[in-house]
Motif scaffolding. Structure first.
Motif, PDB file in Angstrom:
ATOM      1  N   VAL A   1     -11.200  -6.494  -9.900  1.00 51.59           N
ATOM      2  CA  VAL A   1     -10.614  -7.683  -9.282  1.00 51.59           C
ATOM      3  C   VAL A   1     -11.211  -7.790  -7.890  1.00 51.59           C
ATOM      4  O   VAL A   1     -10.953  -6.947  -7.038  1.00 51.59           O
ATOM      5  CB  VAL A   1      -9.077  -7.565  -9.187  1.00 51.59           C
ATOM      6  N   MET A   2     -12.033  -8.791  -7.677  1.00 51.96           N
ATOM      7  CA  MET A   2     -12.705  -8.901  -6.384  1.00 51.96           C
ATOM      8  C   MET A   2     -11.957  -9.829  -5.424  1.00 51.96           C
ATOM      9  O   MET A   2     -12.290  -9.899  -4.248  1.00 51.96           O
ATOM     10  CB  MET A   2     -14.140  -9.413  -6.576  1.00 51.96           C
ATOM     11  N   THR A   3     -10.958 -10.522  -5.939  1.00 52.30           N
ATOM     12  CA  THR A   3     -10.174 -11.451  -5.125  1.00 52.30           C
ATOM     13  C   THR A   3      -9.576 -10.728  -3.917  1.00 52.30           C
ATOM     14  O   THR A   3      -8.929  -9.700  -4.074  1.00 52.30           O
ATOM     15  CB  THR A   3      -9.037 -12.056  -5.972  1.00 52.30           C
ATOM     16  N   LYS A   4      -9.836 -11.272  -2.745  1.00 52.41           N
ATOM     17  CA  LYS A   4      -9.424 -10.592  -1.517  1.00 52.41           C
ATOM     18  C   LYS A   4      -7.912 -10.622  -1.319  1.00 52.41           C
ATOM     19  O   LYS A   4      -7.262 -11.619  -1.593  1.00 52.41           O
ATOM     20  CB  LYS A   4     -10.129 -11.247  -0.316  1.00 52.41           C
ATOM     21  N   THR A   5      -7.368  -9.506  -0.819  1.00 51.34           N
ATOM     22  CA  THR A   5      -5.937  -9.414  -0.544  1.00 51.34           C
ATOM     23  C   THR A   5      -5.606 -10.187   0.733  1.00 51.34           C
ATOM     24  O   THR A   5      -6.271  -9.981   1.745  1.00 51.34           O
ATOM     25  CB  THR A   5      -5.546  -7.939  -0.352  1.00 51.34           C
ATOM     26  N   PRO A   6      -4.598 -11.045   0.704  1.00 48.25           N
ATOM     27  CA  PRO A   6      -4.274 -11.844   1.895  1.00 48.25           C
ATOM     28  C   PRO A   6      -3.841 -10.963   3.064  1.00 48.25           C
ATOM     29  O   PRO A   6      -2.889 -10.187   2.943  1.00 48.25           O
ATOM     30  CB  PRO A   6      -3.104 -12.721   1.441  1.00 48.25           C
ATOM     31  N   GLN A   7      -4.530 -11.104   4.181  1.00 50.62           N
ATOM     32  CA  GLN A   7      -4.257 -10.261   5.334  1.00 50.62           C
ATOM     33  C   GLN A   7      -2.862 -10.512   5.916  1.00 50.62           C
ATOM     34  O   GLN A   7      -2.184  -9.577   6.338  1.00 50.62           O
ATOM     35  CB  GLN A   7      -5.325 -10.484   6.406  1.00 50.62           C
ATOM     36  N   ASP A   8      -2.431 -11.764   5.890  1.00 53.09           N
ATOM     37  CA  ASP A   8      -1.123 -12.057   6.493  1.00 53.09           C
ATOM     38  C   ASP A   8       0.010 -11.391   5.707  1.00 53.09           C
ATOM     39  O   ASP A   8       1.022 -10.985   6.274  1.00 53.09           O
ATOM     40  CB  ASP A   8      -0.899 -13.572   6.615  1.00 53.09           C
ATOM     41  N   TRP A   9      -0.223 -11.223   4.420  1.00 52.96           N
ATOM     42  CA  TRP A   9       0.780 -10.536   3.599  1.00 52.96           C
ATOM     43  C   TRP A   9       0.833  -9.056   3.983  1.00 52.96           C
ATOM     44  O   TRP A   9       1.922  -8.473   4.151  1.00 52.96           O
ATOM     45  CB  TRP A   9       0.422 -10.719   2.124  1.00 52.96           C
ATOM     46  N   LEU A  10      -0.345  -8.435   4.131  1.00 46.08           N
ATOM     47  CA  LEU A  10      -0.385  -7.027   4.542  1.00 46.08           C
ATOM     48  C   LEU A  10       0.280  -6.848   5.900  1.00 46.08           C
ATOM     49  O   LEU A  10       1.021  -5.880   6.118  1.00 46.08           O
ATOM     50  CB  LEU A  10      -1.832  -6.537   4.605  1.00 46.08           C
ATOM     51  N   ASP A  11       0.030  -7.788   6.798  1.00 46.40           N
ATOM     52  CA  ASP A  11       0.642  -7.713   8.125  1.00 46.40           C
ATOM     53  C   ASP A  11       2.158  -7.775   8.012  1.00 46.40           C
ATOM     54  O   ASP A  11       2.873  -7.054   8.707  1.00 46.40           O
ATOM     55  CB  ASP A  11       0.154  -8.878   9.001  1.00 46.40           C
ATOM     56  N   ARG A  12       2.626  -8.627   7.119  1.00 48.65           N
ATOM     57  CA  ARG A  12       4.065  -8.770   6.950  1.00 48.65           C
ATOM     58  C   ARG A  12       4.670  -7.458   6.426  1.00 48.65           C
ATOM     59  O   ARG A  12       5.734  -7.030   6.862  1.00 48.65           O
ATOM     60  CB  ARG A  12       4.363  -9.934   5.992  1.00 48.65           C
ATOM     61  N   ILE A  13       3.958  -6.813   5.488  1.00 47.16           N
ATOM     62  CA  ILE A  13       4.455  -5.548   4.940  1.00 47.16           C
ATOM     63  C   ILE A  13       4.504  -4.474   6.029  1.00 47.16           C
ATOM     64  O   ILE A  13       5.467  -3.713   6.135  1.00 47.16           O
ATOM     65  CB  ILE A  13       3.575  -5.087   3.763  1.00 47.16           C
ATOM     66  N   ALA A  14       3.464  -4.429   6.847  1.00 50.56           N
ATOM     67  CA  ALA A  14       3.441  -3.455   7.941  1.00 50.56           C
ATOM     68  C   ALA A  14       4.629  -3.695   8.871  1.00 50.56           C
ATOM     69  O   ALA A  14       5.332  -2.756   9.260  1.00 50.56           O
ATOM     70  CB  ALA A  14       2.121  -3.554   8.710  1.00 50.56           C
ATOM     71  N   ASP A  15       4.855  -4.947   9.180  1.00 58.59           N
ATOM     72  CA  ASP A  15       6.001  -5.333  10.014  1.00 58.59           C
ATOM     73  C   ASP A  15       7.313  -4.899   9.391  1.00 58.59           C
ATOM     74  O   ASP A  15       8.131  -4.236  10.022  1.00 58.59           O
ATOM     75  CB  ASP A  15       6.035  -6.862  10.140  1.00 58.59           C
ATOM     76  N   ASP A  16       7.515  -5.292   8.148  1.00 56.88           N
ATOM     77  CA  ASP A  16       8.773  -5.025   7.461  1.00 56.88           C
ATOM     78  C   ASP A  16       9.048  -3.537   7.321  1.00 56.88           C
ATOM     79  O   ASP A  16      10.190  -3.088   7.409  1.00 56.88           O
ATOM     80  CB  ASP A  16       8.767  -5.655   6.060  1.00 56.88           C
ATOM     81  N   SER A  17       7.995  -2.757   7.053  1.00 53.53           N
ATOM     82  CA  SER A  17       8.196  -1.342   6.740  1.00 53.53           C
ATOM     83  C   SER A  17       8.113  -0.444   7.963  1.00 53.53           C
ATOM     84  O   SER A  17       8.608   0.675   7.936  1.00 53.53           O
ATOM     85  CB  SER A  17       7.153  -0.885   5.725  1.00 53.53           C
ATOM     86  N   GLY A  18       7.446  -0.908   9.002  1.00 49.47           N
ATOM     87  CA  GLY A  18       7.238  -0.068  10.168  1.00 49.47           C
ATOM     88  C   GLY A  18       6.059   0.877  10.033  1.00 49.47           C
ATOM     89  O   GLY A  18       5.749   1.645  10.930  1.00 49.47           O
ATOM     90  N   TYR A  19       5.410   0.856   8.900  1.00 46.38           N
ATOM     91  CA  TYR A  19       4.232   1.702   8.675  1.00 46.38           C
ATOM     92  C   TYR A  19       2.999   1.034   9.294  1.00 46.38           C
ATOM     93  O   TYR A  19       2.944  -0.199   9.403  1.00 46.38           O
ATOM     94  CB  TYR A  19       3.929   1.822   7.180  1.00 46.38           C
ATOM     95  N   SER A  20       2.023   1.865   9.659  1.00 44.04           N
ATOM     96  CA  SER A  20       0.697   1.299   9.879  1.00 44.04           C
ATOM     97  C   SER A  20      -0.073   1.532   8.587  1.00 44.04           C
ATOM     98  O   SER A  20      -0.231   2.661   8.139  1.00 44.04           O
ATOM     99  CB  SER A  20       0.003   1.962  11.063  1.00 44.04           C
ATOM    100  N   ILE A  21      -0.505   0.473   7.970  1.00 40.11           N
ATOM    101  CA  ILE A  21      -1.109   0.562   6.646  1.00 40.11           C
ATOM    102  C   ILE A  21      -2.596   0.870   6.758  1.00 40.11           C
ATOM    103  O   ILE A  21      -3.324   0.232   7.510  1.00 40.11           O
ATOM    104  CB  ILE A  21      -0.907  -0.761   5.879  1.00 40.11           C
ATOM    105  N   THR A  22      -3.030   1.887   6.022  1.00 43.97           N
ATOM    106  CA  THR A  22      -4.438   2.265   6.084  1.00 43.97           C
ATOM    107  C   THR A  22      -5.169   1.972   4.781  1.00 43.97           C
ATOM    108  O   THR A  22      -6.392   1.978   4.747  1.00 43.97           O
ATOM    109  CB  THR A  22      -4.587   3.773   6.361  1.00 43.97           C
ATOM    110  N   GLU A  23      -4.424   1.772   3.722  1.00 45.97           N
ATOM    111  CA  GLU A  23      -5.082   1.603   2.430  1.00 45.97           C
ATOM    112  C   GLU A  23      -4.117   0.957   1.464  1.00 45.97           C
ATOM    113  O   GLU A  23      -2.911   1.203   1.532  1.00 45.97           O
ATOM    114  CB  GLU A  23      -5.462   2.996   1.894  1.00 45.97           C
ATOM    115  N   GLU A  24      -4.659   0.139   0.575  1.00 42.59           N
ATOM    116  CA  GLU A  24      -3.786  -0.384  -0.480  1.00 42.59           C
ATOM    117  C   GLU A  24      -4.495  -0.254  -1.808  1.00 42.59           C
ATOM    118  O   GLU A  24      -5.705  -0.350  -1.899  1.00 42.59           O
ATOM    119  CB  GLU A  24      -3.351  -1.826  -0.208  1.00 42.59           C
ATOM    120  N   GLN A  25      -3.690   0.050  -2.806  1.00 46.49           N
ATOM    121  CA  GLN A  25      -4.217   0.343  -4.123  1.00 46.49           C
ATOM    122  C   GLN A  25      -3.409  -0.477  -5.099  1.00 46.49           C
ATOM    123  O   GLN A  25      -2.213  -0.267  -5.233  1.00 46.49           O
ATOM    124  CB  GLN A  25      -3.933   1.816  -4.397  1.00 46.49           C
ATOM    125  N   MET A  26      -4.038  -1.410  -5.752  1.00 42.51           N
ATOM    126  CA  MET A  26      -3.269  -2.262  -6.648  1.00 42.51           C
ATOM    127  C   MET A  26      -3.795  -2.159  -8.048  1.00 42.51           C
ATOM    128  O   MET A  26      -4.998  -2.093  -8.265  1.00 42.51           O
ATOM    129  CB  MET A  26      -3.364  -3.701  -6.228  1.00 42.51           C
TER     130      MET A  26
END
Lengths: 133, 133
Positions: free
Chosen positions: B91-116
């Motif tokens: 799947v080459m479709t790019k992951t939306p950055q604003d969504w990742l930012d929202r997850i980092a915000d919501d969780s308090g984590y700094s996200i370094t990698e995502e695996q889907m």
DNA sequence: TTTCTTGCAAAACATTTGCAAATCG
DNA sequence: CGATTTGCAAATGTTTTGCAAGAAA
């Protein structure tokens, strides 16, 4: 098929998973059974976990590492694991539907499920090791 | 540390993974080694795969099931597996950055990698079993 | 009494490890 | 030489399976 529903071992194992908020592995469940003074066979623990998963009462998580973890939260959500301490947290942020639609389009698949694992540094670890911010 | 770089077994194993477009498991690699007339020990295959992964020459995928799969495409991308035939596609479709930012915000984590991992029905299986559309 | 479930041990499977032998620099 | 890598077999860890005994409908 299963005709006997929530038998005693299954009920106890469901309780243990529900009471644990750290996404225990099967080995963790076995430990906690022992702690509570129960004696349940390996096979029964695995059978029960499979049964509860099939019934939709718990979810099986295949995250990093070898062992499956189990989660009593069955609502749609994802997980994030801390690369420093191994802790696993829930991610309730909803996945953008338009992005999923785009992936279905691009790949030609009809998507039925998505499983995401985020990795990063959790708030506590960020606090204790400032370099990891 | 590794001082000898791309030794003979490592080179052959890299070739096999590069030539395979089906994300082979370690067992698949061993089979293909045999087919090519090579004799390489289990441990060496696993060591080589680990070495190549550490060097960033291939990627290790922990998808469904027990066995790790290996992928010679190292660009950032995700995977989708067909629930009917088990085939794995990119799947080459790019992951939306604003969504990742929202997850980092919501969780308090700094996200370094995502695996889907997406699951669904691939184009061929949809064609052959219309009920699965 | 038929069917499902439990318990135990053994099997299965993927991966790692210990150690001697081979190989590279 | 000194360090790493290979090969082999055995060990490890997780999960499944076979089968007899127990429990439920």
């Amino acid at each position: 098929m299963s005709r006997y529903g929530l038998t005693t071992p299954r009920k106890i194992i469901l309780e243990i998973v529900s009471d644990s908020h750290d996404h225990p592995t099967a080995a963790d469940v076995i430990d906690r059974l022992k702690t509570r003074g129960h004696s349940v066979a390996y096979a029964t623990v695995y059978n029960s976990l499979r049964y509860l998963t099939e019934q939709g009462m718990i979810r099986e998580l295949k995250l990093e590492g070898d062992a499956s973890r189990y989660d009593a939260r069955t609502e749609d959500h994802q997980h994030i694991v801390c690369t420093e301490c191994g802790r696993v947290d829930e991610v309730m942020t909803k996945t953008p539907q338009d992005w999923l639609d785009r992936i279905a389009d691009d790949s030609g698949y009809s998507i039925t499920e998505e499983q995401m694992l985020f990795k990063g540094v959790c708030p506590s670890c960020r606090a204790s090791s400032p370099s990891k911010r």
